[in-house]
Design an enzyme around this catalytic site. Structure first.
Site, PDB file in Angstrom:
ATOM      1  N   HIS A 127     -30.660  28.599 -60.449  1.00 56.38           N
ATOM      2  CA  HIS A 127     -31.306  27.722 -59.479  1.00 56.38           C
ATOM      3  C   HIS A 127     -32.822  27.734 -59.628  1.00 56.38           C
ATOM      4  O   HIS A 127     -33.477  26.704 -59.503  1.00 56.38           O
ATOM      5  CB  HIS A 127     -30.923  28.146 -58.062  1.00 56.38           C
ATOM      6  CG  HIS A 127     -31.522  27.285 -56.996  1.00 56.38           C
ATOM      7  ND1 HIS A 127     -30.993  26.074 -56.630  1.00 56.38           N
ATOM      8  CD2 HIS A 127     -32.630  27.448 -56.230  1.00 56.38           C
ATOM      9  CE1 HIS A 127     -31.734  25.529 -55.683  1.00 56.38           C
ATOM     10  NE2 HIS A 127     -32.736  26.348 -55.422  1.00 56.38           N
ATOM     11  N   TYR A 181     -33.949  27.343 -64.161  1.00 58.41           N
ATOM     12  CA  TYR A 181     -33.524  26.187 -64.958  1.00 58.41           C
ATOM     13  C   TYR A 181     -33.210  26.614 -66.402  1.00 58.41           C
ATOM     14  O   TYR A 181     -33.432  25.866 -67.348  1.00 58.41           O
ATOM     15  CB  TYR A 181     -34.607  25.099 -64.944  1.00 58.41           C
ATOM     16  CG  TYR A 181     -34.721  24.361 -63.630  1.00 58.41           C
ATOM     17  CD1 TYR A 181     -34.456  23.005 -63.540  1.00 58.41           C
ATOM     18  CD2 TYR A 181     -35.085  25.019 -62.462  1.00 58.41           C
ATOM     19  CE1 TYR A 181     -34.560  22.330 -62.328  1.00 58.41           C
ATOM     20  CE2 TYR A 181     -35.171  24.365 -61.251  1.00 58.41           C
ATOM     21  CZ  TYR A 181     -34.909  23.024 -61.190  1.00 58.41           C
ATOM     22  OH  TYR A 181     -34.994  22.362 -59.995  1.00 58.41           O
ATOM     23  N   HIS A 212     -28.915  21.044 -51.447  1.00 58.11           N
ATOM     24  CA  HIS A 212     -28.563  22.218 -50.640  1.00 58.11           C
ATOM     25  C   HIS A 212     -27.048  22.230 -50.499  1.00 58.11           C
ATOM     26  O   HIS A 212     -26.496  22.297 -49.398  1.00 58.11           O
ATOM     27  CB  HIS A 212     -29.262  22.158 -49.276  1.00 58.11           C
ATOM     28  CG  HIS A 212     -29.931  23.445 -48.929  1.00 58.11           C
ATOM     29  ND1 HIS A 212     -29.798  24.069 -47.706  1.00 58.11           N
ATOM     30  CD2 HIS A 212     -30.742  24.264 -49.659  1.00 58.11           C
ATOM     31  CE1 HIS A 212     -30.513  25.193 -47.693  1.00 58.11           C
ATOM     32  NE2 HIS A 212     -31.091  25.328 -48.867  1.00 58.11           N
ATOM     33  N   HIS A 246     -24.274  24.245 -51.873  1.00 54.01           N
ATOM     34  CA  HIS A 246     -23.421  25.386 -51.546  1.00 54.01           C
ATOM     35  C   HIS A 246     -23.656  25.920 -50.137  1.00 54.01           C
ATOM     36  O   HIS A 246     -22.686  26.204 -49.416  1.00 54.01           O
ATOM     37  CB  HIS A 246     -23.612  26.488 -52.595  1.00 54.01           C
ATOM     38  CG  HIS A 246     -23.047  26.116 -53.933  1.00 54.01           C
ATOM     39  ND1 HIS A 246     -23.218  26.882 -55.055  1.00 54.01           N
ATOM     40  CD2 HIS A 246     -22.318  25.046 -54.324  1.00 54.01           C
ATOM     41  CE1 HIS A 246     -22.610  26.297 -56.087  1.00 54.01           C
ATOM     42  NE2 HIS A 246     -22.060  25.188 -55.656  1.00 54.01           N
ATOM     43  N   ASP A 264     -41.856  21.099 -49.385  1.00 55.19           N
ATOM     44  CA  ASP A 264     -42.307  20.743 -50.741  1.00 55.19           C
ATOM     45  C   ASP A 264     -43.340  19.623 -50.684  1.00 55.19           C
ATOM     46  O   ASP A 264     -44.345  19.639 -51.405  1.00 55.19           O
ATOM     47  CB  ASP A 264     -41.117  20.281 -51.597  1.00 55.19           C
ATOM     48  CG  ASP A 264     -40.342  21.442 -52.192  1.00 55.19           C
ATOM     49  OD1 ASP A 264     -40.930  22.526 -52.368  1.00 55.19           O
ATOM     50  OD2 ASP A 264     -39.146  21.271 -52.478  1.00 55.19           O
ATOM     51  N   ASP A 276     -45.147  26.523 -50.728  1.00 52.47           N
ATOM     52  CA  ASP A 276     -44.156  26.706 -49.676  1.00 52.47           C
ATOM     53  C   ASP A 276     -43.192  27.817 -50.068  1.00 52.47           C
ATOM     54  O   ASP A 276     -43.049  28.142 -51.248  1.00 52.47           O
ATOM     55  CB  ASP A 276     -43.393  25.402 -49.426  1.00 52.47           C
ATOM     56  CG  ASP A 276     -42.436  25.080 -50.547  1.00 52.47           C
ATOM     57  OD1 ASP A 276     -42.906  24.870 -51.683  1.00 52.47           O
ATOM     58  OD2 ASP A 276     -41.219  25.037 -50.314  1.00 52.47           O
TER      59      ASP A 276
END
Length: 744
Positions: free
Chosen positions: A55, A58, A104, A106, A126, A278
């Protein structure tokens, strides 16, 4: 238990570490030991396991995603692109827009309400981190079969989470998708898009520059919620126990986020910070290492200064926590008091937790003992990169040979239309969208169910932006390359039909396990198709998200690239809506219709059939249509426009009639079935005032776009000459009753 310090790690080199339990491979663990020259501490191991997860790193997709940069057309508008928190596009000399879509998935299966809510919160931050005020959100959603019991569990929670969080923030939800397919059973897709607006000179960056500058953590307290959350949940295949992993899902508080937004914007406006990041996936671990790596600096951090919800938390938990509503700032010492004062005024916690150094190391202490000493680039930039094996799915040749065009055709077109418009994917989505506030802030010009959402960003000039998100996983299952291109074409066309000029792309690429060569082949082909398509259209990919491991056990979802397109419209007063608004307007079809039914709604709804090849897409035609729609909007020649996609002309007529309750009388030619239900690309239905026909046709001739006169608007029925007539009341009942019956 005693804290695992760097000093202790050096003195106990042979102590076994649970790297495999944290998702690291043996060779990855050995590489970490080589980087550090010793075994990692417990905190360092947690940091590497998160930052080197699929995640965050990458690692399976990087080699394919570089095509977006290599094939990107030149763009004077792009101020920030791939690698930043979100892409930023200049609208004019003064204003810029930033937008991005993320997944988002899972967490939203495990805990639908909080998973979806924190997906909205994360994408909003973000956008905030780029220096922008968030102005709108969108939500492309995918669920299992509409009548499956688990869909009844997941969908209401997801919709409630999105609506609850976005509504509390005061952000309009202006568009999205709700799609049902058995392939998403046990693995729904919850993608969230946010768009924000900023002055060009307020663009922020994340680099922790300036040794001696202070590292400030602002926002909510840090708790155990989210530990191993999105970063771990999104980097493994789902199994039977996944639904029980509720502690892994973050918990959101939109009211704290609203205060955080306002305090951040005040800090930006007063130029009180030099860097910002963030805290989302990987929490403090990501924010500390990425900001230091971006500047080539280091940091000394006193972790015990972080405000905790639970005093018993250990350092590795503080670093791994994905608690929401937090931002990290880099602040010059002379501005520290002013920053803390702004936070105090807004009622937000702000704490200096460290200082920028020139050591090139991130050193973290816990009550005076060093628990982390790492080069930040090794976490943020230098994770493993895999060229995974690729193999075309074994069933693809047979799948593509099983063409839907050979299926038995219906004898009753009226009944077919009513069946299709009532099907879960084509029916009215008001049950979902009425739970969202679409008009808060007062700048929403168009919103669901329009082809694109439009937001006014300058009240004086009427300048606006248009946004659409699209994807069709059945097309992509049949041909990943063309499926991705069709998603791009539809999102591009949805923006263009409003009269806006499409200028940039974001994407969320949802696929199964990258360890499956067939999935990696699908992914590679979809990326290639999207990159080639953007190159042909001349618009750049500004950023996005990859979501792998979307499967339950060995069964992957259909490959689902979601494409978002941003457009600019000079005057929102000239936008073109989709619904028929006057009697007596002429109805024209722009584009050509072919016998293309493979992957279509008709094939799926009436035959449960998936096979053949998806419709062909021609980006030259898409560009011609876009240029034409912009010209007609400027000249005011078109009263309404609606692109043709899933469900074909029949669906476009239905939605256009029901938007404002005005019927239509059309003639569709000899092969009415193909004319009504084919899903050929590059087509638009337009309504033209009869007095403007000559001017309209003159502009069409300039662009050399195929044009067919279908009929006129008016009356209280949808009439297809020589075929059928359906009163709008009957049509509306069929179209609007499906979701309320299913979900209450």
């Amino acid at each position: 238990m005693s804290i695992d310090t760097v000093e202790r790690a050096e003195s106990t080199p042979d102590e076994l570490q649970p790297f495999a339990e944290l998702g690291l491979k043996e060779d990855e663990y050995e590489r970490i030991c080589q980087i550090l020259g010793r075994r990692p501490t417990q905190s360092e191991l947690a940091m590497y396991s998160i930052m080197w997860s699929e995640h965050c790193s990458y690692k399976s997709s990087k080699i394919h995603l570089k095509q977006f940069g290599e094939k990107a057309p030149p763009s004077d508008r792009m101020l920030a692109g791939i690698g930043e928190n979100a892409g930023v596009i200049a609208v004019n000399d003064k204003l810029a827009v930033t937008f991005k879509v993320e997944s988002h998935n899972h967490p939203s299966f495990v805990e639908p309400h909080q998973g979806a809510a924190t997906g909205v919160g994360g994408i909003v931050r973000d956008i905030l981190a780029m220096g922008a005020r968030p102005v709108a959100v969108m939500d492309p959603l995918r669920f299992g079969a509409a009548d499956h019991p688990d869909t009844a569990r997941v969908l209401p929670g997801v919709v409630g989470g999105i609506g609850g969080y976005g509504n509390c923030l005061g952000l309009p939800n202006i568009g999205g998708e709700v799609v049902f397919d058995p392939s998403y059973q046990g693995n729904p897709l919850v993608n969230a898009l946010c768009v924000g607006v900023l002055p060009v000179d307020r663009l922020q960056n994340k680099a922790a520059t300036g040794p001696g500058n202070i590292v400030v953590l602002m926002g909510a307290k840090t708790g155990r919620d989210g530990i191993g959350g999105v970063s771990v949940l999104a980097s493994a295949t789902f199994d039977e126990g996944s639904e029980q992993r509720r502690p892994s899902v973050q918990v959101g508080d939109p009211f704290i986020e609203k205060l955080l937004i306002e305090s951040c914007l005040e800090l930006y406006e007063n130029k009180l910070i030099v860097g910002v990041q963030d805290l989302g996936g990987a929490g403090l671990t990501c924010a500390l290492t990425e900001t230091a790596a971006a500047a080539g600096t280091g940091m000394d951090v006193q972790l015990e200064k972080v405000h905790l919800r639970e005093a018993s938390m250990e350092p590795h938990e503080v670093l791994a926590s994905e608690s929401q509503e937090r931002m990290l700032f880099i602040v010059e010492p002379s501005n520290l008091d002013a920053v803390l004062n702004v936070a105090s005024i807004w009622g937000v916690i702000a704490t200096p937790i460290g200082v920028v150094t020139n050591t090139g190391r991130v050193r973290i202490t816990w009550h005076g003992e060093t628990v982390v000493d790492v080069p930040p680039g090794s976490l943020a930039d230098d994770g493993p990169i895999y060229a995974r094996p690729l193999r075309e799915p074994a069933d693809l040749i047979l799948l593509q040979a099983d063409r839907a065009e050979t299926l038995p055709r219906p004898t009753d077109l009226r009944e077919t239309l009513l069946t299709l418009v009532a099907s879960p994917n084509l029916c009215d989505k008001t049950w979902v969208t009425e739970q969202y506030d679409r008009y808060v802030l007062g700048n929403t010009i168009l919103a669901q169910p329009e082809d694109s959402g439009i937001i006014r960003i300058d009240e004086e000039t009427g300048l606006g932006i248009a946004l659409s998100v699209d994807g069709n996983s059945r097309y992509t299952r049949l041909d990943p390359y063309d499926g991705a291109r069709l998603a791009l074409a539809e999102a591009f066309r949805n923006v263009a039909v409003t009269g806006a000029e499409p200028v940039a792309v974001t994407d969320c690429l949802n696929f199964g396990s990258p360890e499956d060569p067939a999935v990696m082949w699908q992914f590679a082909e979809a990326v290639r198709g999207l990159a080639d398509g953007c190159q042909e259209l001349g618009i750049p990919v500004t950023g996005g998200n990859v979501s792998f491991y979307n499967q339950t056990g060995a069964t992957a979802i259909h490959p689902t690239p979601i494409v978002g397109v941003l457009g600019i419209i000079d005057d929102v007063a000239k936008r073109i809506p989709m619904g028929f608004s006057h009697d007596g307007d002429l109805l024209f079809l722009l584009g050509e219709t072919a016998n293309e039914f493979s992957g279509s709604e008709w094939a799926w709804v009436t035959h449960q059939h998936l096979g053949g090849r998806p419709p062909k897409v021609d980006f030259g035609r898409e560009q011609a249509l876009a240029g034409f729609m912009a010209r007609t909007a400027e000249l005011g020649l078109v009263r309404s426009a609606h692109d043709l996609s899933e469900g074909g002309l029949a669906q476009a007529l239905t939605e256009s009639c029901l938007r404002k309750g005005i019927g239509a009388n059309v003639t569709v030619g000899e092969d009415a079935f193909v004319a009504l239900f084919s899903e050929s690309a590059s087509r638009v239905l337009v309504a033209v005032p009869i007095g403007l026909r000559q001017a309209f046709e003159a502009v069409v001739a300039e662009q050399e776009i195929p044009l067919t006169l279908l009929g006129t608007t008016g009356g209280t029925s949808l009439v297809v000459k020589d075929q059928f007539e359906i009163p709008l009341d009957e049509l509306r009942t069929a179209w609007s009753s499906t979701l309320p019956k299913l979900f209450g």
